[in-house]
Design an enzyme around this catalytic site. Structure first.
Site, PDB file in Angstrom:
ATOM      1  CB  THR A 419     -47.031  -8.276  -5.493  1.00 21.57           C
ATOM      2  OG1 THR A 419     -46.510  -9.599  -5.567  1.00 21.57           O
ATOM      3  CG2 THR A 419     -48.041  -8.113  -6.590  1.00 21.57           C
ATOM      4  N   GLY A 504     -49.098  -8.969  -1.511  1.00 23.89           N
ATOM      5  CA  GLY A 504     -49.123  -9.666  -0.230  1.00 23.89           C
ATOM      6  C   GLY A 504     -48.967 -11.161  -0.291  1.00 23.89           C
ATOM      7  N   GLY A 505     -48.354 -11.723  -1.374  1.00 24.10           N
ATOM      8  CA  GLY A 505     -48.210 -13.159  -1.457  1.00 24.10           C
ATOM      9  C   GLY A 505     -49.569 -13.831  -1.434  1.00 24.10           C
TER      10      GLY A 505
END
Length: 597
Positions: A419, A504-505
């Site tokens: 992302t 970062g998920g």
């Protein structure tokens, strides 16, 4: 086809392991920490911003500032702001360049969430540019013939995982609402870089090397990232004429050029004919896509209002729950080296993630107790669970107030770390926080007209029910998958104080919460807050950032009852502090900068 103009000998490798459970899947990090040696041609101002980051000091500015994941993209946004453009204008220039220079993270083929503070009205607006599930999906999309969840990578690579992209329309919607600059001109920097060539950074090269096998699944993608059969390397100069032509069409005709006509036809054909794993995206899915304005979620913390994106993002709710539970505890007196402070932060996060897994999804499709989850009395009841001196032996979802009855089973969806985040403040006092993604590194690995398509549908739960009880984040036609993206604007007395976000998920939530705590409780400047070592706990295991001072807390946290894991935690935080002057912080774990004047 790319043209290689210059080649160096630098190459890093990184393995990626297929995993099926979220805890294990989130341990796979396709994003790479990196140096910034590829940016020796930057302007003097950008070089100074890079030097400030490397020295651990924030950048300062009087009028405007932009912070993003790649210096070339930041310079594009700065040029727009310097000429009187708004934060919305600058975002378009930044995003267009990011899609070229860090294609593993975001781009035209993905989606985004945007939080906007309007200086004239004082209002906070959030726009949902999240991808949607095609109308033709079925509950069995990510299940085997036996009804079991597919292997993660079996689902990701190919057309099956592709949702309807939202980023191009979000860019246009932001410009219609808040832009001042000429739309077409905002794509100029990206078009020039695509045609003249840009230097491949160490991070991009590392990501290509780490994902080499899957990137070579499809011919068009393989030819771009492996010209002549060799992986692009740091220092190569890469040209993307197809991307330049795509941007020209969007610049001339708006987002309609993406959602209808030849580009849309190519997207649909690429998805539906993906060898071995075709998808069901249709021309109708693209034609009916809409960006949705959502009500912001705001939670009080330390005499501030922490505002962000509500469902289908879990970001603002979960960040808000963590901070809301901690508001009764004196973290300032404990300090950043206190194991007790991190016990409270870690278990507050675990409680919030338990609620996230049970309740949070696209509220257009499933009823959600959004107000109940952030109700002060509810958060006080959850905070009371933290009053001991040991780690919670177990956590479970709470029972927030509902305005209706509903029962959900706990979610089992995956979410990986690729992302990007953009923070901007313009000379007019407007502020923008936007997190943008194609989900996994390089998305579905399908390339169309110079950009990659997302694999966002794998953010849905692969299971639809558990023990006969439906899962809120199950896949449904037209639904938007739950996200952890947490673009945030922190308000003080109704005006922006911090503009923040990260990739970062599902760890995004912890990265953002930690940085807000570091600034508001521990009085760190924004660069110190961004650089502070990460400690993140979502599901019971406490992840401590390896190679940092966080390792000193391994023993104390273990004694408190936590299972501890030292590992790389490659965030990409970009933060702007708003005050008499603007102060910018850019994550030292990535190659971005904060630049202003």
């Amino acid at each position: 086809m790319p043209r290689i103009l210059l080649k160096t000998a630098f190459l890093l490798t990184c393995g990626i392991t297929p995993l099926h459970a979220q805890q294990a899947a989130d341990a796979v990090d396709p994003e790479m920490a990196s140096d910034t040696s590829a940016f020796d041609t930057l302007s003097d101002a950008a070089q100074a911003a890079l030097a400030a980051k490397n020295a651990g000091t924030p950048t300062s500015a009087e009028n405007w500032m932009v912070a993003a994941a790649n210096p070339l993209a930041v310079e594009a946004g700065a040029a727009v702001l310097r000429e009187g453009g708004t934060a919305a204008d600058a975002m378009i220039a930044v995003q267009a360049v990011l899609g070229l220079v860090e294609p593993q993270s975001s781009g035209l083929g993905g989606g985004a969430f945007l939080v906007w503070y309007d200086a004239n009205s004082g209002a906070v607006t959030t726009l949902d540019g999240r991808e949607t599930a095609p109308l033709a999906v079925t509950p069995r999309l990510f299940q085997t013939a036996e009804g079991e969840p597919m292997g993660f990578w079996d689902a990701v690579v190919g057309g099956r995982s592709v949702g309807t992209p939202g980023t191009p329309m979000l860019m246009e919607e932001a410009h219609k609402r808040w832009g001042r600059a000429d739309w077409a001109g905002l794509f100029g920097p990206a078009i020039s870089l695509a045609e003249d060539g840009f230097t491949v950074s160490e991070r991009m090269a590392s990501s290509i090397a780490g994902g080499a096998e899957r990137l070579q699944t499809f011919t068009r993608t393989a030819e771009y990232f492996f010209p002549g059969g060799e992986a692009l390397q740091a220092g190569d100069t890469l040209v993307n004429d197809d991307y330049a032509n795509t941007l020209r069409l969007i610049a001339a005709h708006g987002s309609d050029a993406f959602y209808t006509g030849p580009i849309a036809d190519d997207i649909v054909a690429t998805v539906r004919t993906a060898a071995g794993n075709p998808g069901v995206l249709s021309a109708m899915d693209l034609a009916i896509y809409k960006v949705i304005e959502r009500a912001p979620v705001c939670v009080p913390y330390r005499a501030h209002e922490v505002c962000g994106m509500g469902p289908p993002s879990s970001g603002a709710l979960t960040v808000g729950q963590i901070l809301g539970m901690l508001d009764r505890y004196d973290l300032a007196a404990m300090g950043p080296e206190s194991a007790e402070a991190w016990r409270l932060i870690g278990d507050a996060s675990r409680l919030a993630f338990a609620d996230r897994g049970r309740y949070m999804a696209d509220s257009d499709y499933v009823p959600m107790p959004t107000e109940g989850l952030t109700d002060a009395a509810y958060l006080d009841s959850r905070a009371a669970l933290l009053e001991g001196d040991m780690a919670l032996s177990e956590v479970a979802p709470g029972a927030p107030e509902w305005d209706h009855a509903q029962l959900w089973a706990d979610d089992v969806s995956l979410e990986l770390a690729s992302t990007s985040h953009i923070s901007i403040v313009d000379q007019y006092g407007n502020a923008l926080s936007m997190t943008t993604t194609i989900e996994n590194g390089f998305g579905s690995r399908l390339m169309v007209r110079g950009f990659l398509l997302n694999n966002e549908l794998t953010d849905f739960s692969f299971r639809t029910h558990r023990d006969g009880v439906p899962i809120a984040n199950r896949i449904e036609p037209g639904k938007r998958p739950r996200s952890s993206m947490s673009p945030t604007i922190v308000l003080k007395d109704g005006a922006p104080d911090l503009v923040i976000g990260s990739p970062g998920g599902s760890r995004i939530i912890g990265y953002v919460a930690k940085s807000i705590i570091a600034h508001l409780d521990w009085r760190m400047d924004v660069q110190q807050a961004v650089s502070l070592p990460h400690l993140v706990n979502r599901f019971g295991t406490y992840d401590l950032e390896e190679g940092t001072d966080a390792a000193a807390l391994e023993g104390p946290l273990t004694e408190m009852g936590f299972k501890v894991n030292l590992r790389g935690l490659t965030s990409g935080l970009h933060v702007i502090k708003v005050g008499e002057t603007l102060k910018g912080g850019a994550d030292p774990r990535r190659e971005g900068i904060a630049l202003g004047e």
